[in-house]
Design an enzyme around this catalytic site. Structure first.
Site, mmCIF file in Angstrom:
data_model
loop_
_atom_site.group_PDB
_atom_site.id
_atom_site.type_symbol
_atom_site.label_atom_id
_atom_site.label_comp_id
_atom_site.label_asym_id
_atom_site.label_seq_id
_atom_site.Cartn_x
_atom_site.Cartn_y
_atom_site.Cartn_z
ATOM 1 N N LYS A 247 0.857 -1.175 0.000
ATOM 2 C CA LYS A 247 0.000 0.000 0.000
ATOM 3 C C LYS A 247 0.908 1.245 0.000
ATOM 4 C CE LYS A 247 -4.438 1.218 1.998
ATOM 5 N NZ LYS A 247 -5.495 0.749 2.907
ATOM 6 N N GLU A 332 -19.042 -5.269 10.033
ATOM 7 C CA GLU A 332 -19.974 -4.524 10.894
ATOM 8 C C GLU A 332 -21.054 -5.427 11.479
ATOM 9 O OE1 GLU A 332 -18.852 -3.464 7.990
ATOM 10 O OE2 GLU A 332 -17.932 -1.523 8.399
ATOM 11 N N ARG A 360 -25.436 -1.657 7.162
ATOM 12 C CA ARG A 360 -25.152 -3.072 6.859
ATOM 13 C C ARG A 360 -25.528 -3.985 8.012
ATOM 14 N NH1 ARG A 360 -19.874 -4.613 3.651
ATOM 15 N NH2 ARG A 360 -21.291 -4.109 1.929
HETATM 16 C C1 LIG Z 1 -18.700 -1.749 4.852
HETATM 17 C C2 LIG Z 1 -17.510 -0.829 4.905
HETATM 18 N N1 LIG Z 1 -16.883 -0.643 6.093
HETATM 19 C C3 LIG Z 1 -15.840 0.199 6.171
HETATM 20 C C4 LIG Z 1 -15.382 0.872 5.066
HETATM 21 C C5 LIG Z 1 -14.238 1.885 5.192
HETATM 22 N N2 LIG Z 1 -13.100 1.448 4.375
HETATM 23 C C6 LIG Z 1 -12.840 1.964 3.196
HETATM 24 S S1 LIG Z 1 -11.493 1.291 2.490
HETATM 25 C C7 LIG Z 1 -11.222 0.305 3.844
HETATM 26 C C8 LIG Z 1 -10.049 -0.626 3.898
HETATM 27 C C9 LIG Z 1 -10.096 -1.548 2.704
HETATM 28 O O1 LIG Z 1 -9.025 -2.447 2.810
HETATM 29 P P1 LIG Z 1 -8.701 -3.360 1.548
HETATM 30 O O2 LIG Z 1 -9.942 -3.975 1.045
HETATM 31 O O3 LIG Z 1 -7.609 -4.258 1.963
HETATM 32 O O4 LIG Z 1 -8.226 -2.328 0.433
HETATM 33 P P2 LIG Z 1 -6.850 -1.472 0.418
HETATM 34 O O5 LIG Z 1 -7.237 -0.090 0.907
HETATM 35 O O6 LIG Z 1 -5.876 -2.170 1.310
HETATM 36 O O7 LIG Z 1 -6.425 -1.467 -1.017
HETATM 37 C C10 LIG Z 1 -12.200 0.499 4.794
HETATM 38 C C11 LIG Z 1 -12.271 -0.187 6.112
HETATM 39 C C12 LIG Z 1 -16.075 0.657 3.850
HETATM 40 N N3 LIG Z 1 -15.726 1.325 2.722
HETATM 41 N N4 LIG Z 1 -17.110 -0.195 3.803
#
Ligand SMILES: Cc1ncc(C[n+]2csc(CCOP(=O)(O)OP(=O)(O)O)c2C)c(N)n1
Ligand SMILES: CC(=O)[C@@H](O)[C@H](O)COP(=O)(O)O
Ligand SMILES: [Mg+2]
Length: 592
Positions: A247, A332, A360
């Site tokens: 990342k 969640e 959700r």
């Molecule tokens: C249901 C939900 N909960 C929380 C979030 C907040 N959120 C946005 S991106 C993220 C992390 C995503 O991690 P990953 O899928 O590994 O993608 P990366 O950013 O590492 O590429 C979170 C928790 C969200 N978008 N949707």
């Protein structure tokens, strides 16, 4: 010095014709573009820097839009937008009328999922694969780019269960494994992926569910990716391509950022990745301080987060009480029912979550918590209009949905002094769930009360007033400004803050009965908002007082700044004053 390639990229076909060495150069140019553009307007920087080669390779091997590329959560789709002809629009990223920060079907035929809620892409993939099969469109392939964090969400497992069993419906899952959500990904899955990444595992979850498994692949090596994706495409069965990425790749300020690899940035100095200006205190920072103080006073209080410890303000609590902070991953639904378990076990859990993401877990709130009258407190950050993250991030549904939950008490503090007070009131409730909602905004001055009646605070009182403004949450400030403006036009107004907006406070109903026009001003979708419930109560009480809701339309509102959106819907002082004047058919009606 070779001429830049990026200006010549107007669509995916332009990428397919490039040599591997050209592609390495293109990846470098894209990273420079991302740092330059995102640092100047804000957005998701770390995730997109990590998805450069994955996205280039996906567009080289697959033929969008014939083949469908799905981006789970969608925050890492900037490179996809760059390669599909939208480079020039990045100056307006996440701004009114500008490029969305997520895929947008209005922007491009290459975009499919607009929802920024994680863990949904594989279910879309399942549905799309079934549709293509039934329509005889066997030449179309479904590709889902899913992060390791998104794979900690329960609905992803529901999809994996279905996809793996459908050997005749090929779906290609590009697993973007950078080991992080914001912070390092948690749970057994993370350990499993790390084991797969190290080649240390005998078992393989994906293979056991029926997928072919290719990997681990270096997610920044274009030749390896090209080879793996072509293999995956040729298999004609469900396949997971496990890609290891970093990342923030290629930008040291992101790579070295220990918090979250510059997951989301505001306007920052591109040389350092640091904000151009020191941020003002936010509601989140006030919550962070108060929940840590509560943690010291109340050993029974524990906190839960769905992979967002720092964004929701639980960092200080986690540092002081590490054994009382539970990060459950982007899960969640599990967070809410695990909180129910903690409450059954005699503790008082606080679930800190962005308002939009609680949607959700509504069944869990209703049936796992409220049905059992459990003392769980939900702290809803980013409630109301959020702004740049657009329609799937506005927290404008909770205040319409939660009031229908029997026994749940919902608070909407008007300022941060009230946030502290109402948060403590909430954790003191032992016979049912509570929720406290507040916006993504800088802290304003505390607003004093003239007097308290029931749970309500009267903020401005005029004995001659026939108009009552019910100021919900942070719209108290604009309501007081509107009242001053109306008074200057000969319309005396009383302003009251209900503080706890569900269930309705009898003292508020009684106060409303003493007026001819009641306008509830709310930072939420109008349907199901307080104004409508108040009108119903007045009608049941046989009152002829007119009560109306002045809130947001129950629509998906596009991205812009919070202030722009509130103003556009008349939820600023001028708009509120105008609304009241319009409702008053005869100004003399306004005063006794
Ligand atoms: C249901 C939900 N909960 C929380 C979030 C907040 N959120 C946005 S991106 C993220 C992390 C995503 O991690 P990953 O899928 O590994 O993608 P990366 O950013 O590492 O590429 C979170 C928790 C969200 N978008 N949707
Ligand atoms: C994609 C996602 O859901 C988060 O990254 C979100 O964009 C963060 O929002 P804030 O910037 O308001 O914390
Ligand atoms: Mg990740």
């Amino acid at each position: 010095m070779r001429a830049p390639l990026l200006p010549g990229i107007t669509g995916p076909a332009d990428v397919r014709g490039l040599s591997t060495s050209d592609l390495v150069g293109l990846a470098r140019e894209i990273r420079g573009f991302l740092v330059d553009k995102v640092s100047s307007v804000g957005g998701h920087l770390g995730p997109n820097l990590g998805a450069v080669e994955l996205t280039i390779a996906a567009h080289r091997v697959f033929d969008s839009p014939r083949d469908v590329l799905l981006f789970d959560t969608g925050h890492q789709a900037y490179v996809h937008k760059i390669l599909t002809g939208r480079q020039r629009e990045f100056a307006g990223l996440r701004q009114a009328g500008g490029l969305s920060g997520y895929p947008s079907r209005a922007e491009s035929v290459h975009d499919v999922i607009e929802n920024s809620h994680a863990s949904a892409a594989l279910s879309y993939a399942d549905g799309l694969a079934k549709a293509f099969a039934l329509r005889g469109e066997h030449h179309r392939r479904v590709v889902a780019l899913v992060g390791d964090g998104a794979l900690t969400g329960g609905v992803a497992y529901e999809a994996l269960n279905n996809l793996g069993a459908a050997q005749h419906r090929p779906v290609i899952v590009i697993l973007n494994d950078n080991g992080r959500s914001y912070s390092p990904t948690v749970g057994g899955l993370a350990a499993h992926l790390r084991g797969l990444g190290d080649g240390a595992h005998a078992g393989n979850l994906f293979a056991d569910l029926g997928f072919a498994y290719l990997g681990p692949v270096d997610g920044h090596d274009l030749a390896q990716l090209d080879d793996a994706l072509r293999q995956a495409a040729a298999l004609r069965r469900p396949v997971v391509v496990h890609c290891l990425t970093r990342k923030g790749k290629g930008y040291p300020p992101a790579e070295q950022d220990e918090d979250d690899c510059l997951h989301t940035v505001g306007v920052v100095d591109p040389a350092t990745g640091r904000p151009r200006s020191a941020g003002a205190p936010t509601w989140t920072s006030v919550f962070a301080d108060e929940i840590a103080a509560i943690g010291a006073d109340r050993p029974d209080v524990v906190c839960l987060t769905a992979a967002m410890t720092h964004p929701t303000g639980l960092g200080e609590f986690a540092a002081r009480f590490p054994h009382r902070l539970f990060d459950v991953g982007i899960a969640e639904q599990h967070a809410v029912t695990s909180a129910a378990g903690l409450a059954v076990g005699g503790l008082h859990p606080v679930v800190a979550i962005y308002a939009t993401f609680l949607n959700r877990a509504m069944d869990q709130v209703l049936m796992d918590v409220a049905l059992h009258r459990l003392p769980v407190t939900f702290v809803l950050d980013r409630a109301g209009v959020t702004g740049p993250d657009g329609p799937s991030h506005h927290g404008m549904w909770d205040a319409s949905i939660l009031p229908v939950v029997p026994g749940l008490r919902l608070a909407a503090p008007r300022d941060c002094g009230q946030l502290r007070e109402q948060l403590r009131e909430a954790v003191d409730v032992a016979d049912g769930p509570t929720a406290v909602r507040y916006p993504k905004a800088a802290v304003g001055p505390d607003i004093p009360a003239v007097r308290r009646i029931g749970c309500c605070d009267v903020l401005r009182e005029d004995p001659a007033a026939r108009v009552l403004l019910v100021a919900v949450g942070p719209l108290a400030g604009p309501c007081l400004a509107a009242a001053a403006e109306l008074a200057a036009h000969g319309v005396p107004v009383t302003v009251v803050d209900p503080r706890w907006i569900a269930p309705l406070d009898p003292a508020l109903v009684k106060l409303a009965c003493a007026h001819t026009l009641v306008v509830a001003v709310e930072d939420t979708a109008a349907t199901g908002a307080l104004g409508g419930r108040l009108a119903q109560a007045l009608s049941s009480a046989g009152s002829d007082t007119c009560a109306v809701t002045f809130a947001l339309p129950p629509q998906f509102l596009p991205h812009a700044s919070r202030e722009q959106i509130l103003r556009a819907h008349g939820l600023d002082a001028a708009g509120i004053a105008t609304t009241v004047l319009k409702r008053l058919t005869r100004p003399e009606e306004a005063s006794a």
